[in-house]
Design a protein around this motif. Structure first.
Motif, mmCIF file in Angstrom:
data_model
loop_
_atom_site.group_PDB
_atom_site.id
_atom_site.type_symbol
_atom_site.label_atom_id
_atom_site.label_comp_id
_atom_site.label_asym_id
_atom_site.label_seq_id
_atom_site.Cartn_x
_atom_site.Cartn_y
_atom_site.Cartn_z
ATOM 1 N N ASP A 14 1.278 -3.826 -9.356
ATOM 2 C CA ASP A 14 1.013 -5.253 -9.752
ATOM 3 C C ASP A 14 1.300 -5.332 -11.614
ATOM 4 O OD1 ASP A 14 0.086 -5.695 -7.508
ATOM 5 O OD2 ASP A 14 -1.612 -5.364 -7.874
ATOM 6 N N TYR A 59 -10.516 -0.958 -0.547
ATOM 7 C CA TYR A 59 -8.840 -0.313 -1.480
ATOM 8 C C TYR A 59 -9.444 1.755 -1.961
ATOM 9 C CZ TYR A 59 -5.452 -0.613 -4.401
ATOM 10 O OH TYR A 59 -3.616 0.047 -5.008
ATOM 11 N N ASP A 69 2.429 2.665 -3.219
ATOM 12 C CA ASP A 69 2.677 2.463 -4.658
ATOM 13 C C ASP A 69 1.666 3.706 -4.999
ATOM 14 O OD1 ASP A 69 0.747 1.248 -4.382
ATOM 15 O OD2 ASP A 69 0.728 -0.513 -6.452
ATOM 16 N N HIS A 77 0.670 -0.873 0.049
ATOM 17 C CA HIS A 77 0.206 0.511 -0.259
ATOM 18 C C HIS A 77 0.777 1.263 0.065
ATOM 19 C CE1 HIS A 77 -3.903 -1.814 -0.153
ATOM 20 N NE2 HIS A 77 -3.710 -2.693 0.907
HETATM 21 C C1 GLA Z 1 -3.202 -3.954 -5.247
HETATM 22 C C2 GLA Z 1 -2.501 -3.319 -6.541
HETATM 23 C C3 GLA Z 1 -1.654 -2.647 -6.290
HETATM 24 C C4 GLA Z 1 -0.789 -2.410 -4.545
HETATM 25 C C5 GLA Z 1 -1.339 -3.019 -3.475
HETATM 26 C C6 GLA Z 1 -1.452 -3.277 -2.012
HETATM 27 O O1 GLA Z 1 -2.532 -4.811 -5.805
HETATM 28 O O2 GLA Z 1 -3.116 -3.485 -6.767
HETATM 29 O O3 GLA Z 1 -1.633 -1.913 -7.111
HETATM 30 O O4 GLA Z 1 -1.591 -0.800 -3.681
HETATM 31 O O5 GLA Z 1 -2.708 -3.782 -3.717
HETATM 32 O O6 GLA Z 1 0.280 -3.067 -1.748
#
Ligand code: GLA
Length: 386
Positions: free
Chosen positions: A172, A222, A37, A35
């Motif tokens: 990701d 999220y 990025d 969390h």
């Molecule tokens: C998901 C999101 C990523 C990142 C993670 C938490 O995977 O797609 O961009 O924020 O959660 O680190």
């Protein structure tokens, strides 16, 4: 992998009587930096051996014909109707990626695509980013658009925002597209500068334990976390205008400008501020070969995600707690967006069988859910398969 690709080729020939371009795009793990990025901090992900495979060819009639081999479902759309679909999820990752080409003014003449994947869905291994990156990469190849990888990463991320409704950061898609065998990627999510750090651990494996809790809260919560972080930045920025994201914020600033206003927002943003620092120190541990220190930080990350950031769940906490004080376990924590999915564990190879054998029945009895596990190897990012 070969069976997946063989099936894909065969199915494509049967359905479309054409030879497709086939792209492999992997899922990812993240060692530390969760969390961070979308707060312009750092992350430390790597592409893994589990991947999405997409076979694609162009059409001349402005139609999109899709098939998800594993679900035995097909989907059809005219290009003129290109927008997110409500009833089923999986076409959106492909359609959203195609829409990025249209947005750039590229003439997309319609296409056939068949998808298969061995990235478990909803396990926090970025199965959706893998599909988005595979789609963008395949279209780039077929349409001769010659986009660089970073541009394709950003297009894949936009696909997730615009067609899946998750306001994800860049980790990701970046990991899926840019992965390098036996290396983790230290990515600065502000400048997008990155460094590959060797990750070949003697006698230690990356063990993923899947809670099999489907993260149903993931999308809404999220997006809520993102907004909570933005609120903290706004409050600090009023007094310190140079602050543009939590990356720029110190705990001192939180004490002054956030804590007095709202305890929850303070907890959320304090986790992020600490996690950015933890990652930087963790990278040094890794470079120095001090895995024990890195492992301790992984546990600390888990505690922060669970108690401060509020994105864990009882199953994830249970699995991580079982790993504490186990001398064969270097580090363990929940991974990805949260509310379910996998824990990532660095475990001594020799101990894995015994560990899983004792953990599995205990978890299944306690949680009434299956416990599945994977040993992830670190592989290359998105590529064409011949
Ligand atoms: C998901 C999101 C990523 C990142 C993670 C938490 O995977 O797609 O961009 O924020 O959660 O680190």
């Amino acid at each position: 992998m070969n069976t997946l690709v063989d099936n894909l080729r065969k199915d494509f020939a049967d359905l479309f009587q054409q030879a497709p371009v086939i792209v492999r795009s992997p899922g990812r793990v993240n060692i530390i930096g969760e969390h961070t990025d979308y707060n312009e901090g750092f992350v430390l992900p790597a592409a893994i051996d589990k991947a999405a495979y997409m076979a694609m060819s162009l059409r001349e009639d402005d139609e999109i014909h899709l098939r998800a081999l594993d679900l035995n479902e097909s989907f059809f759309l005219k290009l003129a109707d290109l927008k997110p679909v409500e009833a089923i999820r999986w076409p959106n990752y492909i359609l959203g990626s195609a829409a990025q080409f249209v947005k750039r003014g590229v003439k997309v003449p319609g296409f056939n695509a068949i998808l298969t994947s061995d990235v478990p869905i909803g396990a926090g291994l970025s199965s959706s980013a893998a599909v988005e990156c595979a789609t963008v990469f395949a279209l780039n190849e077929l349409l001769h658009t010659q986009l660089d990888r970073l541009t394709m990463v950003q297009m894949a991320q936009k696909a997730e925002h615009e067609f899946a409704g998750v306001m994800c950061g860049i980790m990701d898609q970046f990991a899926s597209m840019m992965g390098k065998k036996d290396h983790v990627i230290k990515l600065d999510c502000r400048s997008l500068e990155f460094e590959y750090i060797p990750f070949r651990l003697e006698g230690i494996k990356v063990l993923l334990l899947n809670t099999n809790v489907k993260h149903s809260l993931a999308t809404s919560e999220y997006n809520t976390r993102r907004r909570e972080c933005e609120t903290a930045v706004k409050w600090v920025n009023t007094s310190v205008p140079t602050v543009k994201s939590l990356r720029d914020v110190t705990e001192n600033m939180l004490d002054q400008y956030v804590m007095p206003k709202d305890k929850l927002i303070d907890r959320r943003s304090r986790y992020v501020v600490r996690e950015v620092e933890r990652l930087l120190a963790g990278c040094e541990d890794l470079k120095l070969g001090n895995l024990q220190a890195l492992g301790r930080k992984m546990f600390a990350t888990h505690d922060g995600l669970s108690k401060m950031y509020g994105v864990s769940c009882k199953e994830l906490d249970w699995l991580v707690d079982r790993m504490r004080n186990n001398r064969s376990v270097i580090g363990a924590r929940m991974m990805g967006g949260g509310f379910g999915g996998c824990t990532i564990n660095l475990v001594k190879e020799k101990a894995i069988d015994e560990l899983v054998a004792s953990l599995k029945p205990a978890y299944e009895k306690q949680m009434n859910l299956p416990l599945t596990y994977y040993i992830a190897s670190i592989e290359n990012g998105t590529e064409i398969i011949q």
